[in-house]
Design a protein around this motif. Structure first.
Motif, PDB file in Angstrom:
ATOM      1  N   ASP A  30      68.493-106.025   8.968  1.00  0.00           N
ATOM      2  CA  ASP A  30      67.442-106.526   7.915  1.00  0.00           C
ATOM      3  C   ASP A  30      66.546-105.109   7.633  1.00  0.00           C
ATOM      4  OD1 ASP A  30      64.659-108.477   7.331  1.00  0.00           O
ATOM      5  OD2 ASP A  30      65.905-107.696   6.076  1.00  0.00           O
ATOM      6  N   THR A  31      66.449-104.772   6.658  1.00  0.00           N
ATOM      7  CA  THR A  31      65.383-103.631   6.217  1.00  0.00           C
ATOM      8  C   THR A  31      64.096-104.278   5.742  1.00  0.00           C
ATOM      9  OG1 THR A  31      67.182-102.267   5.704  1.00  0.00           O
ATOM     10  CG2 THR A  31      65.107-101.569   5.246  1.00  0.00           C
ATOM     11  N   LYS A  32      63.076-104.062   6.341  1.00  0.00           N
ATOM     12  CA  LYS A  32      61.738-104.643   6.095  1.00  0.00           C
ATOM     13  C   LYS A  32      61.086-103.775   5.013  1.00  0.00           C
ATOM     14  CE  LYS A  32      62.244-107.266   9.740  1.00  0.00           C
ATOM     15  NZ  LYS A  32      61.844-108.500  10.175  1.00  0.00           N
ATOM     16  N   THR A  33      59.914-102.709   5.465  1.00  0.00           N
ATOM     17  CA  THR A  33      59.369-101.996   4.739  1.00  0.00           C
ATOM     18  C   THR A  33      60.018-100.670   4.647  1.00  0.00           C
ATOM     19  OG1 THR A  33      57.192-102.858   5.007  1.00  0.00           O
ATOM     20  CG2 THR A  33      57.091-100.634   4.275  1.00  0.00           C
ATOM     21  N   MET A  34      60.018-100.307   3.360  1.00  0.00           N
ATOM     22  CA  MET A  34      60.693 -98.928   3.107  1.00  0.00           C
ATOM     23  C   MET A  34      59.677 -98.005   2.007  1.00  0.00           C
ATOM     24  SD  MET A  34      64.808 -99.763   1.777  1.00  0.00           S
ATOM     25  CE  MET A  34      65.167 -98.048   2.467  1.00  0.00           C
ATOM     26  N   ALA A  35      59.544 -96.753   2.685  1.00  0.00           N
ATOM     27  CA  ALA A  35      58.593 -96.182   1.845  1.00  0.00           C
ATOM     28  C   ALA A  35      58.687 -94.584   1.658  1.00  0.00           C
ATOM     29  CB  ALA A  35      57.165 -96.287   2.797  1.00  0.00           C
ATOM     30  N   TRP A  36      57.927 -94.073   0.828  1.00  0.00           N
ATOM     31  CA  TRP A  36      58.196 -92.599   0.665  1.00  0.00           C
ATOM     32  C   TRP A  36      56.702 -91.934   1.251  1.00  0.00           C
ATOM     33  CZ3 TRP A  36      62.413 -89.979  -0.530  1.00  0.00           C
ATOM     34  CH2 TRP A  36      63.237 -90.501  -0.858  1.00  0.00           C
ATOM     35  N   TYR A  37      56.849 -90.933   1.992  1.00  0.00           N
ATOM     36  CA  TYR A  37      55.732 -90.082   2.368  1.00  0.00           C
ATOM     37  C   TYR A  37      55.659 -88.719   1.893  1.00  0.00           C
ATOM     38  CZ  TYR A  37      53.894 -93.495   5.677  1.00  0.00           C
ATOM     39  OH  TYR A  37      53.490 -94.784   6.295  1.00  0.00           O
ATOM     40  N   ARG A  38      54.683 -87.986   2.120  1.00  0.00           N
ATOM     41  CA  ARG A  38      54.717 -86.581   1.518  1.00  0.00           C
ATOM     42  C   ARG A  38      53.953 -85.688   2.358  1.00  0.00           C
ATOM     43  NH1 ARG A  38      52.582 -86.614  -3.936  1.00  0.00           N
ATOM     44  NH2 ARG A  38      50.527 -86.665  -2.945  1.00  0.00           N
ATOM     45  N   GLN A  39      54.494 -84.569   2.816  1.00  0.00           N
ATOM     46  CA  GLN A  39      53.788 -83.756   3.571  1.00  0.00           C
ATOM     47  C   GLN A  39      53.943 -82.334   3.184  1.00  0.00           C
ATOM     48  OE1 GLN A  39      55.558 -83.419   7.699  1.00  0.00           O
ATOM     49  NE2 GLN A  39      53.549 -82.808   8.488  1.00  0.00           N
ATOM     50  N   VAL A  40      52.459 -81.505   3.164  1.00  0.00           N
ATOM     51  CA  VAL A  40      52.641 -80.303   2.681  1.00  0.00           C
ATOM     52  C   VAL A  40      52.112 -79.586   4.090  1.00  0.00           C
ATOM     53  CG1 VAL A  40      51.692 -80.934   0.256  1.00  0.00           C
ATOM     54  CG2 VAL A  40      49.922 -80.693   2.233  1.00  0.00           C
ATOM     55  N   PRO A  41      52.260 -78.301   3.965  1.00  0.00           N
ATOM     56  CA  PRO A  41      52.012 -77.385   5.123  1.00  0.00           C
ATOM     57  C   PRO A  41      50.649 -77.574   5.812  1.00  0.00           C
ATOM     58  CG  PRO A  41      53.216 -75.946   3.546  1.00  0.00           C
ATOM     59  CD  PRO A  41      53.109 -77.356   3.000  1.00  0.00           C
ATOM     60  N   GLY A  42      50.257 -77.738   6.906  1.00  0.00           N
ATOM     61  CA  GLY A  42      49.348 -77.634   7.705  1.00  0.00           C
ATOM     62  C   GLY A  42      48.557 -79.078   7.478  1.00  0.00           C
ATOM     63  N   LYS A  43      49.158 -79.999   6.739  1.00  0.00           N
ATOM     64  CA  LYS A  43      48.484 -81.394   6.535  1.00  0.00           C
ATOM     65  C   LYS A  43      49.418 -82.338   7.259  1.00  0.00           C
ATOM     66  CE  LYS A  43      45.525 -80.066   2.912  1.00  0.00           C
ATOM     67  NZ  LYS A  43      44.895 -80.607   1.497  1.00  0.00           N
ATOM     68  N   GLN A  44      48.919 -83.471   7.499  1.00  0.00           N
ATOM     69  CA  GLN A  44      49.599 -84.568   7.651  1.00  0.00           C
ATOM     70  C   GLN A  44      50.626 -85.285   6.903  1.00  0.00           C
ATOM     71  OE1 GLN A  44      46.462 -87.511   9.051  1.00  0.00           O
ATOM     72  NE2 GLN A  44      46.251 -88.273   7.165  1.00  0.00           N
ATOM     73  N   ARG A  45      51.381 -85.830   7.325  1.00  0.00           N
ATOM     74  CA  ARG A  45      52.104 -86.802   6.187  1.00  0.00           C
ATOM     75  C   ARG A  45      51.524 -88.003   5.844  1.00  0.00           C
ATOM     76  NH1 ARG A  45      58.257 -87.620   8.698  1.00  0.00           N
ATOM     77  NH2 ARG A  45      57.682 -85.512   9.320  1.00  0.00           N
TER      78      ARG A  45
END
Length: 121
Positions: A30-45
């Motif tokens: 089963d696949t529950k939550t699916m998401a997209w995250y973004r990360q830029v240099p020097g910062k958190q995702r």
């Protein structure tokens, strides 16, 4: 095991559109939550958008009204349609999945390797 593979991304222009796709494969029950995250240099995702199996969505304020997340539960896949692109959308986009493996009783978190999105004129 599970593999999470992203596709899409690349160079987009301000006001334009891009589509990201992600598919999870392997011994998946089963696949529950699916998401997209973004990360830029020097910062958190940071979270961009997420969707539960039931279709509930959450968007970051910066993309509301411009990005649309969708998923195909049968294919364990999730897409992110990015419209009205802005230069600040630039970053590495990661697919994130919470998955229950066959024969297990716990949910596990998986990340894709990331795909670069650059918005520039």
């Amino acid at each position: 095991q599970v593999q999470v593979a992203e596709s899409g991304g690349g160079l987009g222009h301000p006001g334009g559109s891009l589509r990201l796709s992600c598919a999870a494969s392997g011994s998946i029950d089963d696949t529950k939550t699916m998401a997209w995250y973004r990360q830029v240099p020097g910062k958190q995702r940071d979270l961009v958008a997420q969707m539960t199996r039931g279709g509930n969505t959450v968007y970051s304020d910066s993309v509301k009204g411009r990005f649309t997340i969708s998923r195909d539960n049968a294919k364990n896949s999730v897409d992110l349609l990015m419209n009205t692109l802005k230069p600040e959308d630039t970053g590495v986009y990661y697919c994130y999945c919470i998955i229950r493996l066959r024969g297990e009783w716990v949910d596990r978190q998986y990340w894709g390797q990331g795909t670069q999105v650059t918005v520039s004129s």
